[in-house]
Scaffold this motif. Structure first.
Motif, mmCIF file in Angstrom:
data_model
loop_
_atom_site.group_PDB
_atom_site.id
_atom_site.type_symbol
_atom_site.label_atom_id
_atom_site.label_comp_id
_atom_site.label_asym_id
_atom_site.label_seq_id
_atom_site.Cartn_x
_atom_site.Cartn_y
_atom_site.Cartn_z
ATOM 1 N N TRP A 48 -24.963 7.173 -7.452
ATOM 2 C CA TRP A 48 -23.546 6.934 -7.678
ATOM 3 C C TRP A 48 -23.079 5.915 -6.649
ATOM 4 N N TYR A 53 -23.805 3.167 -13.611
ATOM 5 C CA TYR A 53 -23.194 3.537 -14.882
ATOM 6 C C TYR A 53 -22.439 4.848 -14.706
ATOM 7 N N GLY A 54 -21.124 4.773 -14.711
ATOM 8 C CA GLY A 54 -20.277 5.944 -14.549
ATOM 9 C C GLY A 54 -19.480 5.958 -13.272
ATOM 10 N N TYR A 55 -19.688 4.961 -12.422
ATOM 11 C CA TYR A 55 -19.018 4.938 -11.112
ATOM 12 C C TYR A 55 -17.506 5.118 -11.229
ATOM 13 N N ASN A 56 -16.856 4.318 -12.049
ATOM 14 C CA ASN A 56 -15.391 4.373 -12.147
ATOM 15 C C ASN A 56 -14.873 5.690 -12.709
ATOM 16 N N ASP A 57 -15.747 6.417 -13.432
ATOM 17 C CA ASP A 57 -15.363 7.697 -14.013
ATOM 18 C C ASP A 57 -15.850 8.881 -13.171
ATOM 19 N N GLU A 58 -16.383 8.580 -11.988
ATOM 20 C CA GLU A 58 -16.930 9.602 -11.078
ATOM 21 C C GLU A 58 -18.042 10.399 -11.755
ATOM 22 N N LEU A 59 -18.937 9.667 -12.439
ATOM 23 C CA LEU A 59 -20.082 10.256 -13.123
ATOM 24 C C LEU A 59 -21.373 9.650 -12.568
ATOM 25 N N GLU A 61 -25.496 8.306 -12.660
ATOM 26 C CA GLU A 61 -26.555 7.600 -13.387
ATOM 27 C C GLU A 61 -27.884 8.160 -12.908
ATOM 28 N N GLY A 78 -26.552 6.823 -17.883
ATOM 29 C CA GLY A 78 -25.406 7.038 -17.012
ATOM 30 C C GLY A 78 -24.346 7.894 -17.656
ATOM 31 N N TYR A 79 -23.241 7.980 -16.955
ATOM 32 C CA TYR A 79 -22.077 8.718 -17.424
ATOM 33 C C TYR A 79 -22.366 10.206 -17.618
ATOM 34 N N THR A 81 -22.301 14.175 -16.028
ATOM 35 C CA THR A 81 -21.616 15.029 -15.055
ATOM 36 C C THR A 81 -22.655 15.628 -14.104
#
Length: 96
Positions: A48, A53-59, A61, A78-79, A81
């Motif tokens: 992270w 992939y997912g950084y902005n959504d706090e998810l 990869e 990515g993305y 939880t």
């Protein structure tokens, strides 16, 4: 921004599943990483940080522990939880 690897680490700790922490500095910023290993080999690398992939959504990869369908599309997914990543690791840990 909340680092989702903090929750993944908590879940792994509670389950008694060993892992290693790593962080690396890249031109775009620091990347936080959790390595789940078996027999000295990294089975799953969860990352992270800016650019993942997912950084902005706090998810999260991951590389490793991908489904056959996911592997057909890419080397990473990515993305995810923290709970989704934990379930993959736990399943592998219990079958090792």
């Amino acid at each position: 921004m909340k680092n989702p690897l903090t929750e993944l680490r908590r879940l792994l700790d509670e389950a008694g599943i060993p892992y290693e922490n790593h962080s690396e500095d890249f031109a775009i910023g620091e990347m936080d990483r959790v390595w789940y290993k078996q027999g000295g080999n990294v089975i799953c690398s969860a990352i992270w940080g800016r650019g993942s992939y997912g950084y902005n959504d706090e998810l999260i990869e991951i590389m490793g522990l991908l489904t056959d369908e996911e592997r057909e599309k890419d080397d990473v997914v990515g993305y995810l939880t923290p709970e989704e990543v934990f379930r993959r690791i736990k399943k592998d840990w219990e079958t090792f």
